[in-house]
Design a protein around this motif. Structure first.
Motif, PDB file in Angstrom:
ATOM      1  N   TYR A 164       0.941  -1.293   0.078  1.00 44.19           N
ATOM      2  CA  TYR A 164      -0.154  -0.102   0.005  1.00 44.19           C
ATOM      3  C   TYR A 164       0.925   1.372   0.089  1.00 44.19           C
ATOM      4  N   GLY A 165       2.131   1.147   0.142  1.00 46.03           N
ATOM      5  CA  GLY A 165       3.101   2.284   0.125  1.00 46.03           C
ATOM      6  C   GLY A 165       3.421   2.722   1.599  1.00 46.03           C
ATOM      7  N   ASP A 166       2.779   1.984   2.710  1.00 46.57           N
ATOM      8  CA  ASP A 166       3.134   2.411   4.008  1.00 46.57           C
ATOM      9  C   ASP A 166       4.610   1.753   4.433  1.00 46.57           C
ATOM     10  N   ARG A 167       5.023   2.721   5.140  1.00 45.98           N
ATOM     11  CA  ARG A 167       6.672   2.310   5.572  1.00 45.98           C
ATOM     12  C   ARG A 167       6.464   1.899   7.070  1.00 45.98           C
ATOM     13  N   ARG A 209      11.574  -4.230  -5.503  1.00 49.60           N
ATOM     14  CA  ARG A 209      11.091  -3.991  -6.716  1.00 49.60           C
ATOM     15  C   ARG A 209      11.864  -4.849  -7.800  1.00 49.60           C
ATOM     16  N   GLU A 210      13.032  -4.166  -7.848  1.00 49.82           N
ATOM     17  CA  GLU A 210      14.092  -5.113  -8.730  1.00 49.82           C
ATOM     18  C   GLU A 210      14.080  -6.527  -8.518  1.00 49.82           C
ATOM     19  N   GLU A 227       2.327  -5.339 -10.755  1.00 51.41           N
ATOM     20  CA  GLU A 227       1.351  -6.284 -10.775  1.00 51.41           C
ATOM     21  C   GLU A 227       1.289  -6.996  -9.457  1.00 51.41           C
ATOM     22  N   LEU A 228       2.489  -7.233  -8.975  1.00 47.29           N
ATOM     23  CA  LEU A 228       2.503  -8.038  -7.630  1.00 47.29           C
ATOM     24  C   LEU A 228       1.915  -7.115  -6.570  1.00 47.29           C
ATOM     25  N   ALA A 229       2.158  -6.008  -6.429  1.00 47.43           N
ATOM     26  CA  ALA A 229       1.634  -5.055  -5.148  1.00 47.43           C
ATOM     27  C   ALA A 229       0.190  -5.111  -5.674  1.00 47.43           C
ATOM     28  N   LEU A 267       5.540  -8.195   2.816  1.00 49.18           N
ATOM     29  CA  LEU A 267       6.238  -8.023   1.539  1.00 49.18           C
ATOM     30  C   LEU A 267       6.729  -6.542   1.274  1.00 49.18           C
ATOM     31  N   CYS A 268       7.954  -6.447   1.054  1.00 43.80           N
ATOM     32  CA  CYS A 268       8.636  -5.175   0.929  1.00 43.80           C
ATOM     33  C   CYS A 268       8.628  -4.719  -0.745  1.00 43.80           C
TER      34      CYS A 268
END
Length: 387
Positions: A125-128, A201-202, A213-215, A194-195
């Motif tokens: 979700y973009g939360d750190r 991402r790489e 797509e995974l996120a 999952l980070c």
């Protein structure tokens, strides 16, 4: 059966009776914090205080020159552990006849995440997660490896126990924690761990999976859980939620990353340590689990380290996968909480230890001599006397 108890330096320093009292429990070893996360800790017998507030993750000794000029570096402790607090406590405990090993917390550091947000795990979700450094990032990995070597090999220490040497996730009692309202279960917690930082991402791309797509798939998979749907409690649940290809890609990336860090950290500790120095990892035998006892492959980790410290708060069943490896001389230490007020069961320690031995445990770890009440310590003393 050798037993060790966990201790903080502030349990010992300033209390002339502490070291002898700990030795009198019947333990042969103490596992003394040298690098630790933020905490608020009870000290029920200390003559000068009852509560210690460690405001941020820190090293409990003076850091050396290796950190000069580096952006990521350990934080010194404040007044909760001034000077060489570790060294002072270690000397007192050794004088009481106890073998001292270091206790080193690694990938769990809210201050690091606050000061350097880009080092943190980022969920789908973009939360750190500021408490959870992303171990895939090269600079973060280098910091953790060097911290492991410095904090583990303190003067006089006979060994170390490395905690949080792997992935951390959502599970963390952070400030006034309010995250228990939805039961995510085992699979949901994995997805929330999952980070999606640039490095990860790489990494997913290297496994043949598009990170965007995974996120999106992770968010879609979690949606029923936010609405209260039950979650499956094993890896099959992750596959069911995410699909076999994407689930396998995430696990391949994360498992390889954790193994690489663990190998590097143990090698760095061995390079800095004297002969005979023992290196143990706090570990869970399920590789996709995260937290203070990160998941490892039992065969791999016992080929790298001298052994493991295994959480047994929910029973000693996690010992079996490590014991089944049959590696001669490997330490499989059963870690039992002995604080009644924190869910421990000191009154059943003798029976619990006997069962752990039957399942292959070679040693005991007791959490925690500084935090426990007098009654809990008396139960520990009685149990150890009968072993």
């Amino acid at each position: 059966m050798k037993a060790s108890t966990f201790v903080y330096p502030w349990d010992v320093n300033g209390d002339p009776e502490a070291a002898g009292r700990i030795a009198g429990l019947g333990v042969r070893q103490v596992t003394l914090a040298a690098a630790y996360h933020s905490t608020r800790a009870l000290t029920p017998r200390h003559p000068r205080h009852r509560i210690v507030t460690a405001e941020h993750a820190s090293v409990l000794y003076p850091a050396d020159a290796r950190w000069e000029g580096r952006l990521l570096r350990p934080y010194p402790a404040g007044d909760w552990a001034p000077g060489d607090a570790y060294g002072e406590a270690a000397a007192a405990l050794a004088d009481a006849g106890l073998e001292v090993h270091t206790w080193v917390v690694l990938a769990h550091n809210s201050r690091l995440g606050a000061d350097h947000p880009n080092t943190s795990v980022v969920n789908a979700y973009g939360d750190r997660y500021p408490w959870a450094p992303c171990i895939a990032q090269p600079a973060t990995g280098a910091y953790l490896v060097d911290l492991a070597a410095e904090a583990a090999v303190r003067p006089g220490a006979r060994g170390t126990e490395l905690e949080s040497l792997g992935w951390y996730g959502l599970q963390h009692l952070h400030a006034h924690d309010k995250t228990g309202g939805v039961g995510l279960g085992d699979a949901g917690m994995y997805l929330m761990a999952l980070c999606f930082c640039p490095t990860c991402r790489e990494g997913y791309g290297e496994q043949g999976v598009d990170a965007d797509e995974l996120a999106a798939a992770v968010r879609d998979a979690l949606e029923p859980l936010w609405q209260g749907a039950p979650d499956d409690e094993d890896w099959a649940g992750v596959v069911k939620l995410l699909g076999e290809e994407k689930a396998a890609a995430t696990r391949a990336w994360r498992d390889a990353t954790a193994r690489t860090l663990q190998e590097a950290a143990v090698a760095a500790v061995r390079a800095a340590a004297p002969d005979g120095f023992q290196v143990l990892l706090h570990a869970d035998p399920v590789t996709y689990h995260v937290g203070a006892n990160p998941g490892v492959d039992p065969a791999h980790i016992l080929s790298v380290a001298d052994g493991v410290v295994v959480p047994c708060a929910g029973g000693p069943g996690l010992l079996t996968p490590f014991a089944e490896q049959g590696r001669e001389g490997a330490v499989v230490a059963a870690n039992f909480p002995v604080i009644s007020g924190m869910g421990g069961s000191p009154g059943t320690l003798a029976a619990d230890a006997a069962q752990a031995r039957r399942l292959g445990a070679t040693e005991l770890r007791l959490y925690h001599a500084g935090l426990a009440s007098d009654g809990d310590l008396e139960s520990v003393r009685s149990a150890l006397a009968g072993l």
